[in-house]
Design a protein around this motif. Structure first.
Motif, mmCIF file in Angstrom:
data_model
loop_
_atom_site.group_PDB
_atom_site.id
_atom_site.type_symbol
_atom_site.label_atom_id
_atom_site.label_comp_id
_atom_site.label_asym_id
_atom_site.label_seq_id
_atom_site.Cartn_x
_atom_site.Cartn_y
_atom_site.Cartn_z
ATOM 1 N N VAL A 1 1.173 -1.531 -0.564
ATOM 2 C CA VAL A 1 0.200 0.125 0.059
ATOM 3 C C VAL A 1 0.933 1.317 0.278
ATOM 4 C CG1 VAL A 1 -1.696 1.343 1.493
ATOM 5 C CG2 VAL A 1 -1.896 -0.970 1.207
ATOM 6 N N LYS A 2 0.435 2.178 -1.139
ATOM 7 C CA LYS A 2 1.411 3.300 -0.459
ATOM 8 C C LYS A 2 0.351 4.046 -0.058
ATOM 9 C CE LYS A 2 4.431 4.197 -4.172
ATOM 10 N NZ LYS A 2 5.252 4.425 -5.862
ATOM 11 N N LEU A 3 1.046 5.352 0.506
ATOM 12 C CA LEU A 3 -0.087 6.137 0.977
ATOM 13 C C LEU A 3 0.726 7.763 0.410
ATOM 14 C CD1 LEU A 3 0.140 5.090 4.612
ATOM 15 C CD2 LEU A 3 -2.798 5.810 2.904
ATOM 16 N N VAL A 4 -0.286 8.249 -1.031
ATOM 17 C CA VAL A 4 0.659 9.132 -1.960
ATOM 18 C C VAL A 4 -0.223 10.695 -0.740
ATOM 19 C CG1 VAL A 4 1.212 9.878 -3.973
ATOM 20 C CG2 VAL A 4 1.238 8.289 -3.523
ATOM 21 N N ARG A 5 1.003 11.629 -0.547
ATOM 22 C CA ARG A 5 -0.048 12.812 -0.075
ATOM 23 C C ARG A 5 0.577 13.657 -1.796
ATOM 24 N NH1 ARG A 5 -1.523 15.392 4.841
ATOM 25 N NH2 ARG A 5 -2.083 17.475 4.171
ATOM 26 N N ASN A 6 -0.492 14.289 -2.370
ATOM 27 C CA ASN A 6 -0.517 15.182 -3.839
ATOM 28 C C ASN A 6 0.683 16.270 -3.244
ATOM 29 O OD1 ASN A 6 -1.254 13.039 -5.227
ATOM 30 N ND2 ASN A 6 -3.508 13.636 -5.421
ATOM 31 N N ALA A 7 -0.252 16.799 -1.936
ATOM 32 C CA ALA A 7 -0.154 17.904 -1.143
ATOM 33 C C ALA A 7 1.668 18.014 -0.490
ATOM 34 C CB ALA A 7 0.216 18.988 0.011
ATOM 35 N N ASP A 8 2.068 16.914 -0.903
ATOM 36 C CA ASP A 8 3.614 16.558 0.411
ATOM 37 C C ASP A 8 3.861 15.619 -0.473
ATOM 38 O OD1 ASP A 8 6.067 17.694 1.602
ATOM 39 O OD2 ASP A 8 5.614 18.433 3.368
ATOM 40 N N LYS A 9 5.175 16.056 -1.055
ATOM 41 C CA LYS A 9 5.803 13.926 -1.452
ATOM 42 C C LYS A 9 6.338 13.531 -0.022
ATOM 43 C CE LYS A 9 8.494 12.004 -5.721
ATOM 44 N NZ LYS A 9 9.420 12.276 -6.852
ATOM 45 N N ARG A 10 6.944 14.583 0.703
ATOM 46 C CA ARG A 10 7.667 14.043 1.276
ATOM 47 C C ARG A 10 7.015 12.619 3.083
ATOM 48 N NH1 ARG A 10 10.181 19.964 4.129
ATOM 49 N NH2 ARG A 10 7.765 20.087 2.697
ATOM 50 N N LEU A 11 6.037 13.506 2.701
ATOM 51 C CA LEU A 11 4.837 12.771 3.400
ATOM 52 C C LEU A 11 4.589 11.236 3.052
ATOM 53 C CD1 LEU A 11 2.626 15.565 4.718
ATOM 54 C CD2 LEU A 11 4.628 14.560 6.036
ATOM 55 N N ASP A 12 4.985 11.167 1.818
ATOM 56 C CA ASP A 12 4.012 9.555 1.371
ATOM 57 C C ASP A 12 5.030 8.474 2.147
ATOM 58 O OD1 ASP A 12 3.276 10.982 -0.411
ATOM 59 O OD2 ASP A 12 4.851 10.043 -2.381
ATOM 60 N N LYS A 13 4.289 7.476 2.127
ATOM 61 C CA LYS A 13 5.027 5.962 2.727
ATOM 62 C C LYS A 13 4.497 5.020 1.840
ATOM 63 C CE LYS A 13 3.288 8.111 7.183
ATOM 64 N NZ LYS A 13 5.009 8.965 7.824
ATOM 65 N N LYS A 14 4.630 3.791 2.712
ATOM 66 C CA LYS A 14 4.676 2.273 1.451
ATOM 67 C C LYS A 14 5.034 1.438 2.689
ATOM 68 C CE LYS A 14 6.094 0.332 -2.339
ATOM 69 N NZ LYS A 14 6.793 -0.398 -3.346
ATOM 70 N N LEU A 15 3.731 0.676 2.685
ATOM 71 C CA LEU A 15 3.772 0.228 3.177
ATOM 72 C C LEU A 15 3.464 -1.502 3.154
ATOM 73 C CD1 LEU A 15 0.807 1.787 5.656
ATOM 74 C CD2 LEU A 15 3.942 1.192 6.094
ATOM 75 N N THR A 16 4.078 -3.113 3.016
ATOM 76 C CA THR A 16 3.615 -4.625 3.243
ATOM 77 C C THR A 16 2.629 -4.449 3.668
ATOM 78 O OG1 THR A 16 5.896 -4.635 2.515
ATOM 79 C CG2 THR A 16 4.752 -6.283 2.691
ATOM 80 N N GLU B 1 -0.754 12.421 8.755
ATOM 81 C CA GLU B 1 -1.511 13.301 8.805
ATOM 82 C C GLU B 1 -2.805 14.202 8.165
ATOM 83 O OE1 GLU B 1 0.691 17.539 7.805
ATOM 84 O OE2 GLU B 1 2.868 16.643 8.513
ATOM 85 N N LYS B 2 -3.441 14.873 8.769
ATOM 86 C CA LYS B 2 -4.924 14.806 8.632
ATOM 87 C C LYS B 2 -5.060 15.065 7.116
ATOM 88 C CE LYS B 2 -6.376 15.342 13.017
ATOM 89 N NZ LYS B 2 -7.892 16.309 13.720
ATOM 90 N N GLY B 3 -5.995 15.115 5.942
ATOM 91 C CA GLY B 3 -5.910 15.657 5.118
ATOM 92 C C GLY B 3 -6.474 14.328 3.693
ATOM 93 N N GLN B 4 -5.974 15.348 2.391
ATOM 94 C CA GLN B 4 -6.262 14.318 1.617
ATOM 95 C C GLN B 4 -5.109 13.347 0.731
ATOM 96 O OE1 GLN B 4 -9.513 14.584 -0.267
ATOM 97 N NE2 GLN B 4 -9.648 12.982 -1.600
ATOM 98 N N TRP B 5 -5.480 11.871 0.733
ATOM 99 C CA TRP B 5 -4.651 10.847 0.699
ATOM 100 C C TRP B 5 -4.821 10.323 -0.785
ATOM 101 C CZ3 TRP B 5 0.356 10.158 3.125
ATOM 102 C CH2 TRP B 5 0.195 11.794 3.978
ATOM 103 N N ARG B 6 -4.151 9.276 -1.425
ATOM 104 C CA ARG B 6 -4.184 8.829 -2.375
ATOM 105 C C ARG B 6 -3.525 7.304 -1.869
ATOM 106 N NH1 ARG B 6 -1.645 8.216 -7.572
ATOM 107 N NH2 ARG B 6 -0.735 9.977 -6.997
ATOM 108 N N LEU B 7 -4.656 6.335 -1.869
ATOM 109 C CA LEU B 7 -3.888 4.763 -1.287
ATOM 110 C C LEU B 7 -4.375 4.337 -3.286
ATOM 111 C CD1 LEU B 7 -6.630 4.270 1.839
ATOM 112 C CD2 LEU B 7 -3.857 3.593 1.426
ATOM 113 N N ILE B 8 -2.737 3.838 -2.597
ATOM 114 C CA ILE B 8 -2.467 2.740 -4.199
ATOM 115 C C ILE B 8 -2.292 1.589 -3.995
ATOM 116 C CG2 ILE B 8 -0.859 2.118 -5.802
ATOM 117 C CD1 ILE B 8 -0.432 5.666 -6.309
ATOM 118 N N ILE B 9 -3.220 1.146 -3.955
ATOM 119 C CA ILE B 9 -3.105 -0.851 -3.581
ATOM 120 C C ILE B 9 -2.412 -1.753 -4.279
ATOM 121 C CG2 ILE B 9 -3.916 -2.713 -1.883
ATOM 122 C CD1 ILE B 9 -5.993 -0.184 -0.699
#
Length: 141
Positions: A83-98, A115-123
């Motif tokens: 799972v990739k948690l992508v924050r469009n507003a700030d690339k530094r906050l992106d996370k990748k989890l197994t 952080e709170k706000g809009q995130w894109r989940l890429i599963i």
């Protein structure tokens, strides 16, 4: 002061403005909207498209809910992947989890550190040898 001096002062101010903008443009970082590996991503586009279509064909899109300080992903069958948690507003906050599902075919991702706000989940996951890819927008309250 006559009109010629005023004209020259106006032209010098405008030329100085243009020079300052050119210097700032040269010092700026590369465009954040352009990926550095866009060519490789372009080559893999067909694979990603086929995996997205597989989700539609098998009706295997996970159900995403935010419950008790966790992002809960409910899969149709047992699944393993990323799972990739992508924050469009700030690339530094992106996370990748197994991820790997439990006995109820669910995965819980704790919201601690997200952080709170809009995130894109890429599963991206596999089930019974089939590869799937799903993208969804999520609002973290």
């Amino acid at each position: 002061m006559n009109w010629g001096v005023k004209l020259m002062i106006g032209m010098l101010c405008f030329m100085s403005f243009i020079i300052v903008l050119a210097v700032l443009m040269m010092k700026s970082k590369t465009d954040a909207l352009v990926d550095t590996d866009y060519y490789e991503k372009g080559l893999d586009y067909d694979k990603d498209y086929n995996r997205k279509e597989q989700v539609n064909a098998d009706n295997a899109a996970p159900i995403i809910q935010i419950v008790d300080g966790n992002i809960s992903l409910k899969f149709k069958d047992k699944a393993e992947g990323d799972v990739k948690l992508v924050r469009n507003a700030d690339k530094r906050l992106d996370k990748k989890l197994t991820i790997s599902t439990d006995t109820l075919n669910t995965v819980k991702i704790p919201l601690k550190g997200i952080e709170k706000g809009q995130w894109r989940l890429i599963i991206s996951w596999t089930t019974d040898g089939k590869a799937y890819l799903n993208e969804q927008e999520v609002m973290i309250p």
